[in-house]
Design an enzyme around this catalytic site. Structure first.
Site, PDB file in Angstrom:
ATOM      1  N   LYS A 194       0.831  -1.213   0.000  1.00  0.00           N
ATOM      2  CA  LYS A 194       0.000   0.000   0.000  1.00  0.00           C
ATOM      3  C   LYS A 194       0.868   1.267   0.000  1.00  0.00           C
ATOM      4  O   LYS A 194       0.371   2.353   0.275  1.00  0.00           O
ATOM      5  CB  LYS A 194      -0.896   0.021   1.251  1.00  0.00           C
ATOM      6  CG  LYS A 194      -1.933  -1.075   1.275  1.00  0.00           C
ATOM      7  CD  LYS A 194      -2.946  -0.857   2.404  1.00  0.00           C
ATOM      8  CE  LYS A 194      -2.384  -1.203   3.759  1.00  0.00           C
ATOM      9  NZ  LYS A 194      -3.332  -1.068   4.856  1.00  0.00           N
ATOM     10  N   LYS A 219       2.992   2.098   2.179  1.00  0.00           N
ATOM     11  CA  LYS A 219       2.946   2.674   3.522  1.00  0.00           C
ATOM     12  C   LYS A 219       4.090   2.034   4.301  1.00  0.00           C
ATOM     13  O   LYS A 219       4.221   0.805   4.295  1.00  0.00           O
ATOM     14  CB  LYS A 219       1.596   2.270   4.125  1.00  0.00           C
ATOM     15  CG  LYS A 219       1.166   3.023   5.321  1.00  0.00           C
ATOM     16  CD  LYS A 219      -0.286   2.677   5.636  1.00  0.00           C
ATOM     17  CE  LYS A 219      -0.642   3.113   7.036  1.00  0.00           C
ATOM     18  NZ  LYS A 219      -2.038   2.912   7.371  1.00  0.00           N
TER      19      LYS A 219
HETATM   20  N1  CTP Z   1      -8.239   5.576  13.774  1.00  0.00           N
HETATM   21  C1  CTP Z   1      -9.185   6.368  14.467  1.00  0.00           C
HETATM   22  N2  CTP Z   1      -8.886   7.666  14.762  1.00  0.00           N
HETATM   23  C2  CTP Z   1      -7.704   8.196  14.387  1.00  0.00           C
HETATM   24  C3  CTP Z   1      -6.727   7.418  13.698  1.00  0.00           C
HETATM   25  C4  CTP Z   1      -7.044   6.098  13.410  1.00  0.00           C
HETATM   26  O1  CTP Z   1     -10.270   5.906  14.806  1.00  0.00           O
HETATM   27  N3  CTP Z   1      -7.482   9.459  14.656  1.00  0.00           N
HETATM   28  C5  CTP Z   1      -8.604   4.195  13.431  1.00  0.00           C
HETATM   29  C6  CTP Z   1      -8.572   3.929  11.914  1.00  0.00           C
HETATM   30  O2  CTP Z   1      -9.739   4.433  11.284  1.00  0.00           O
HETATM   31  C7  CTP Z   1      -8.465   2.421  11.889  1.00  0.00           C
HETATM   32  C8  CTP Z   1      -7.585   2.118  13.131  1.00  0.00           C
HETATM   33  O3  CTP Z   1      -7.644   3.296  13.966  1.00  0.00           O
HETATM   34  O4  CTP Z   1      -9.739   1.829  12.056  1.00  0.00           O
HETATM   35  C9  CTP Z   1      -6.142   1.843  12.757  1.00  0.00           C
HETATM   36  O5  CTP Z   1      -5.704   2.938  11.982  1.00  0.00           O
HETATM   37  P1  CTP Z   1      -4.243   3.116  11.348  1.00  0.00           P
HETATM   38  O6  CTP Z   1      -4.360   3.222   9.884  1.00  0.00           O
HETATM   39  O7  CTP Z   1      -3.335   2.122  11.904  1.00  0.00           O
HETATM   40  O8  CTP Z   1      -3.861   4.544  11.988  1.00  0.00           O
HETATM   41  P2  CTP Z   1      -3.743   5.979  11.339  1.00  0.00           P
HETATM   42  O9  CTP Z   1      -3.388   6.927  12.436  1.00  0.00           O
HETATM   43  O10 CTP Z   1      -4.957   6.310  10.539  1.00  0.00           O
HETATM   44  O11 CTP Z   1      -2.483   5.770  10.397  1.00  0.00           O
HETATM   45  P3  CTP Z   1      -2.033   6.559   9.065  1.00  0.00           P
HETATM   46  O12 CTP Z   1      -1.972   8.019   9.381  1.00  0.00           O
HETATM   47  O13 CTP Z   1      -0.661   5.974   8.745  1.00  0.00           O
HETATM   48  O14 CTP Z   1      -3.074   6.243   8.022  1.00  0.00           O
END
Ligand code: CTP
Length: 223
Positions: A52, A54
């Site tokens: 992805k 990432k």
């Molecule tokens: N999540 C959430 N609130 C946030 C960040 C993440 O509820 N502020 C949730 C995402 O929607 C997902 C889970 O936590 O269901 C895991 O998210 P992840 O992708 O690991 O974290 P992110 O902080 O969104 O990472 P990135 O910025 O790399 O996308």
């Protein structure tokens, strides 16, 4: 007589990368667990993330171990992909719902058409791993280390004392031997000063994390 908590579902699933475990992660996992007896969390593998485009700061094993250590998570599995795995896991674990943050809203509706009870939950506003990676570049990092269980109260007092303004950033490193306690998450819920938490097995791992954070800073200087 104490009334037993009646949960809406028995088994539920949720998935994510959970790199640099932040408050948004904690919040969504707690909200998932409020709705089910048994919460299974899928942690994205490094290969899956690479596909992805990432890249996480922590390895899949470190991220997996962190989630496994959360007292309210009942089982942790690796997530290798979503298109086949989610439907398979749903059947395999006899799950009654899959929870996911609403940043994916709409994208996964075909799973609903396949009979999966997919539930979008609100994301916590203003925080994400990507955001942390950006913020780290411009802030002064405070590193707090908890090595012993009996330091918990002291640690909370120290966190309260830290005057965190918008230029500061707080990372909490917890010795893996200490079960990340209910107390810690209650504290985090009421005091949002901690930007992210990670577990370490030895000082080498703490140094490794410090190095990675510094690299993020240096890269920013070069760019
Ligand atoms: N999540 C959430 N609130 C946030 C960040 C993440 O509820 N502020 C949730 C995402 O929607 C997902 C889970 O936590 O269901 C895991 O998210 P992840 O992708 O690991 O974290 P992110 O902080 O969104 O990472 P990135 O910025 O790399 O996308």
């Amino acid at each position: 007589m104490i009334k037993k908590d009646i949960k809406k579902y028995n088994v539920c699933l949720t998935y994510g990368t959970f790199d640099m475990f932040h408050f948004g992660h904690l919040s969504i996992l707690l909200r998932c667990k409020e709705k089910c007896n048994k919460l299974i969390v899928g942690v994205a593998t490094d290969d899956y993330n690479k596909n992805k485009q990432k890249e996480s700061i922590q390895s899949q094993q470190q991220r997996f171990n962190f989630i496994k250590n959360l007292h309210f998570v009942d089982k942790v599995i690796y997530e290798h992909n979503f298109n086949i795995q989610w439907a398979n896991d749903y059947k395999k674990y006899r799950a009654e719902a899959i929870f996911i943050g609403d940043d994916h809203k709409g994208e996964l509706d075909y799973l609903i058409e396949d009979g999966i009870n997919l539930i979008y939950l609100d994301r916590t506003k203003g925080i994400s791993t990507s955001d942390i990676k950006k913020k780290i570049k411009q802030k002064n990092i405070f590193f707090l280390i908890q090595n012993k269980l009996d330091q918990t109260e002291e640690l909370f007092q120290n966190i309260k004392k830290i005057n965190l303004n918008k230029d500061n950033f707080l990372v909490l490193a917890i010795n893996k031997k200490i079960e990340t306690s209910f107390q810690l998450y209650q504290f985090w819920n009421s005091n949002k000063k901690i930007d992210f938490i990670f577990l370490f097995n030895n000082t080498q791992e703490v140094n490794q994390m410090k190095k990675r954070i510094n690299l993020l800073k240096i890269n920013n200087l070069i760019n």
